[in-house]
Design a protein around this motif. Structure first.
Motif, PDB file in Angstrom:
ATOM      1  N   UNK A  60     -23.706  81.033  60.785  1.00 31.68           N
ATOM      2  CA  UNK A  60     -22.538  80.594  60.040  1.00 31.68           C
ATOM      3  C   UNK A  60     -21.883  81.740  59.284  1.00 31.68           C
ATOM      4  N   UNK A  61     -20.762  81.435  58.647  1.00 28.64           N
ATOM      5  CA  UNK A  61     -19.987  82.439  57.932  1.00 28.64           C
ATOM      6  C   UNK A  61     -19.644  81.965  56.522  1.00 28.64           C
ATOM      7  N   UNK A  62     -19.573  82.935  55.609  1.00 31.32           N
ATOM      8  CA  UNK A  62     -19.172  82.685  54.226  1.00 31.32           C
ATOM      9  C   UNK A  62     -18.105  83.710  53.867  1.00 31.32           C
ATOM     10  N   UNK A  63     -16.978  83.226  53.404  1.00 30.28           N
ATOM     11  CA  UNK A  63     -15.889  84.101  52.991  1.00 30.28           C
ATOM     12  C   UNK A  63     -15.552  83.807  51.535  1.00 30.28           C
ATOM     13  N   UNK A  64     -15.573  84.856  50.702  1.00 26.28           N
ATOM     14  CA  UNK A  64     -15.302  84.710  49.273  1.00 26.28           C
ATOM     15  C   UNK A  64     -14.116  85.592  48.911  1.00 26.28           C
ATOM     16  N   UNK A  65     -13.074  84.969  48.373  1.00 24.54           N
ATOM     17  CA  UNK A  65     -11.869  85.685  47.961  1.00 24.54           C
ATOM     18  C   UNK A  65     -11.338  86.575  49.087  1.00 24.54           C
ATOM     19  N   UNK A  76     -17.976  93.610  48.739  1.00 27.79           N
ATOM     20  CA  UNK A  76     -17.422  94.728  47.966  1.00 27.79           C
ATOM     21  C   UNK A  76     -17.602  94.494  46.466  1.00 27.79           C
ATOM     22  N   UNK A  77     -17.845  95.572  45.729  1.00 30.60           N
ATOM     23  CA  UNK A  77     -18.097  95.454  44.299  1.00 30.60           C
ATOM     24  C   UNK A  77     -16.983  94.754  43.561  1.00 30.60           C
ATOM     25  N   UNK A  78     -15.736  94.988  43.964  1.00 34.79           N
ATOM     26  CA  UNK A  78     -14.604  94.364  43.292  1.00 34.79           C
ATOM     27  C   UNK A  78     -14.611  92.849  43.472  1.00 34.79           C
ATOM     28  N   UNK A  79     -15.122  92.376  44.607  1.00 37.46           N
ATOM     29  CA  UNK A  79     -15.230  90.934  44.840  1.00 37.46           C
ATOM     30  C   UNK A  79     -16.442  90.380  44.122  1.00 37.46           C
ATOM     31  N   UNK A  80     -17.568  91.066  44.215  1.00 34.09           N
ATOM     32  CA  UNK A  80     -18.791  90.611  43.557  1.00 34.09           C
ATOM     33  C   UNK A  80     -18.579  90.444  42.056  1.00 34.09           C
ATOM     34  N   UNK A 109     -19.538  94.916  31.693  1.00 33.31           N
ATOM     35  CA  UNK A 109     -19.439  96.212  32.372  1.00 33.31           C
ATOM     36  C   UNK A 109     -18.993  96.035  33.820  1.00 33.31           C
ATOM     37  N   UNK A 110     -18.047  96.842  34.283  1.00 32.28           N
ATOM     38  CA  UNK A 110     -17.599  96.767  35.676  1.00 32.28           C
ATOM     39  C   UNK A 110     -18.615  97.429  36.590  1.00 32.28           C
ATOM     40  N   UNK A 111     -18.531  97.168  37.912  1.00 31.62           N
ATOM     41  CA  UNK A 111     -19.417  97.883  38.828  1.00 31.62           C
ATOM     42  C   UNK A 111     -19.053  99.358  38.863  1.00 31.62           C
ATOM     43  N   UNK A 112     -20.003 100.195  39.246  1.00 24.52           N
ATOM     44  CA  UNK A 112     -19.736 101.633  39.336  1.00 24.52           C
ATOM     45  C   UNK A 112     -20.027 102.349  38.033  1.00 24.52           C
ATOM     46  N   UNK A 113     -19.432 103.509  37.835  1.00 26.12           N
ATOM     47  CA  UNK A 113     -19.702 104.315  36.645  1.00 26.12           C
ATOM     48  C   UNK A 113     -19.381 103.557  35.356  1.00 26.12           C
ATOM     49  N   UNK A 114     -20.117 103.865  34.296  1.00 27.96           N
ATOM     50  CA  UNK A 114     -19.886 103.238  33.006  1.00 27.96           C
ATOM     51  C   UNK A 114     -18.509 103.606  32.474  1.00 27.96           C
ATOM     52  N   UNK A 164     -12.788  88.089  32.413  1.00 28.59           N
ATOM     53  CA  UNK A 164     -12.216  87.187  33.412  1.00 28.59           C
ATOM     54  C   UNK A 164     -12.923  87.292  34.766  1.00 28.59           C
ATOM     55  N   UNK A 165     -13.109  86.159  35.398  1.00 29.49           N
ATOM     56  CA  UNK A 165     -13.644  86.085  36.757  1.00 29.49           C
ATOM     57  C   UNK A 165     -12.891  84.984  37.494  1.00 29.49           C
ATOM     58  N   UNK A 166     -13.198  84.817  38.760  1.00 32.72           N
ATOM     59  CA  UNK A 166     -12.486  83.794  39.538  1.00 32.72           C
ATOM     60  C   UNK A 166     -13.374  82.658  40.018  1.00 32.72           C
ATOM     61  N   UNK A 167     -14.664  82.931  40.221  1.00 34.75           N
ATOM     62  CA  UNK A 167     -15.564  81.902  40.747  1.00 34.75           C
ATOM     63  C   UNK A 167     -16.805  81.826  39.870  1.00 34.75           C
ATOM     64  N   UNK A 168     -17.094  80.623  39.374  1.00 38.57           N
ATOM     65  CA  UNK A 168     -18.285  80.379  38.565  1.00 38.57           C
ATOM     66  C   UNK A 168     -19.188  79.422  39.329  1.00 38.57           C
ATOM     67  N   UNK A 169     -20.435  79.842  39.576  1.00 40.90           N
ATOM     68  CA  UNK A 169     -21.413  79.048  40.316  1.00 40.90           C
ATOM     69  C   UNK A 169     -22.541  78.666  39.362  1.00 40.90           C
ATOM     70  N   UNK A 170     -22.797  77.366  39.256  1.00 42.94           N
ATOM     71  CA  UNK A 170     -23.782  76.835  38.313  1.00 42.94           C
ATOM     72  C   UNK A 170     -24.812  76.010  39.065  1.00 42.94           C
ATOM     73  N   UNK A 171     -26.079  76.342  38.907  1.00 47.12           N
ATOM     74  CA  UNK A 171     -27.159  75.594  39.559  1.00 47.12           C
ATOM     75  C   UNK A 171     -27.891  74.783  38.491  1.00 47.12           C
TER      76      UNK A 171
END
Length: 256
Positions: A60-65, A76-80, A109-114, A164-171
């Motif tokens: 199967x496939x999963x596509x996010x943003x 990609x870090x920007x999507x994660x 903190x963003x991904x990548x360098x501080x 800010x984020x776009x997708x919140x996943x709650x278990x």
């Protein structure tokens, strides 16, 4: 017309040598709230873990943003960085030497360098705002390992809302919250959707809450047994098909 935030196509996941999730397909539209319901052992947490790349998928496939989740669970870090996740529980070994404020700061903190030093004040302000927003401001200097289960859930939500984020996943994120905390939690989710455009996917056993708050319900028992609006999905007949003839309506126990 905006593209869906999440597109899942024919997703199957194996766990312990058996199919825990089989041929599941659905979409999440922007700024919507979708609940995943079903009996214990139905594959709900397995589904969430596979969508986040924490478990490998059989097919199967999963596509996010708009980006495809790789076979290894990479994005990609920007999507994660646009995805926030509150798990069922967070296991902490012994006296874990990290304060609440330090933990929530990592969510900023963003991904990548501080970021450069001049961003530290902005980071501190964002942490204070997130803790206040979730009712955790008095916990800022406490160690994570000192918190109760309900307090830890609210701190994990602070981690998610610190920027800010776009997708919140709650278990099952509301398990262990008392009634006032649960109501505040739900109000915050509504605010995030309306004011900041978040999309919410959550696993829940609280069918009354799902009926009140969700735009879409996915009834999962390994396969997707039913899906649609709460009025369409949470009918007595469909609930019996989903949970079995001796269906028990699960509700979160309220803890102080």
């Amino acid at each position: 017309m905006r593209s869906p935030v999440l597109v899942v196509s024919d997703l199957s996941v194996e766990r312990s040598g058996r199919l825990a999730v089989e041929k599941v397909s659905f979409e999440l539209q922007s700024e919507s709230e979708t609940a995943v319901v079903g009996p214990n052992g139905a594959g709900k947490s397995t589904l969430v873990a596979a969508l986040l790349g924490l478990l490998p998928r059989k097919e199967g496939n999963v596509q996010i943003l708009g980006e495809q989740l790789s076979a290894n669970g990479d994005l990609p870090g920007a999507i994660r960085s646009q995805i926030a996740y509150v798990p069922q529980s967070l296991a902490l070994q012994g006296r874990f030497p990290l304060s609440v404020a330090e933990f929530v700061g990592f969510g900023f903190d963003p991904p990548g360098p501080r970021w450069p030093w001049q961003q530290h004040r902005k980071r501190k302000t964002a942490v204070e705002k997130a803790l206040d927003r979730t009712g955790c401001i008095d916990l800022r200097n406490r160690l994570l390992s000192e918190l109760s289960g309900g307090q830890l859930k609210r701190v994990m939500l602070s981690f998610c809302v610190v920027r800010p984020r776009q997708l919140l996943v709650l278990d099952e994120a509301q398990a262990g919250l008392d009634v006032p905390s649960n109501e505040r939690f739900q109000q915050l989710l509504l605010e995030l959707r309306r004011q900041e455009g978040w999309t919410v996917l959550h696993v829940s056993h609280d069918l009354d809450m799902v009926r009140r708050s969700s735009d879409q319900v996915l009834g999962l028992n390994r396969r997707l047994c039913c899906s649609g609006s709460p009025d369409h999905t949470l009918t007595p007949e469909r609930l019996v098909d989903l949970y079995g003839p001796n269906m028990v309506q699960y509700r979160h126990q309220c803890h102080g």
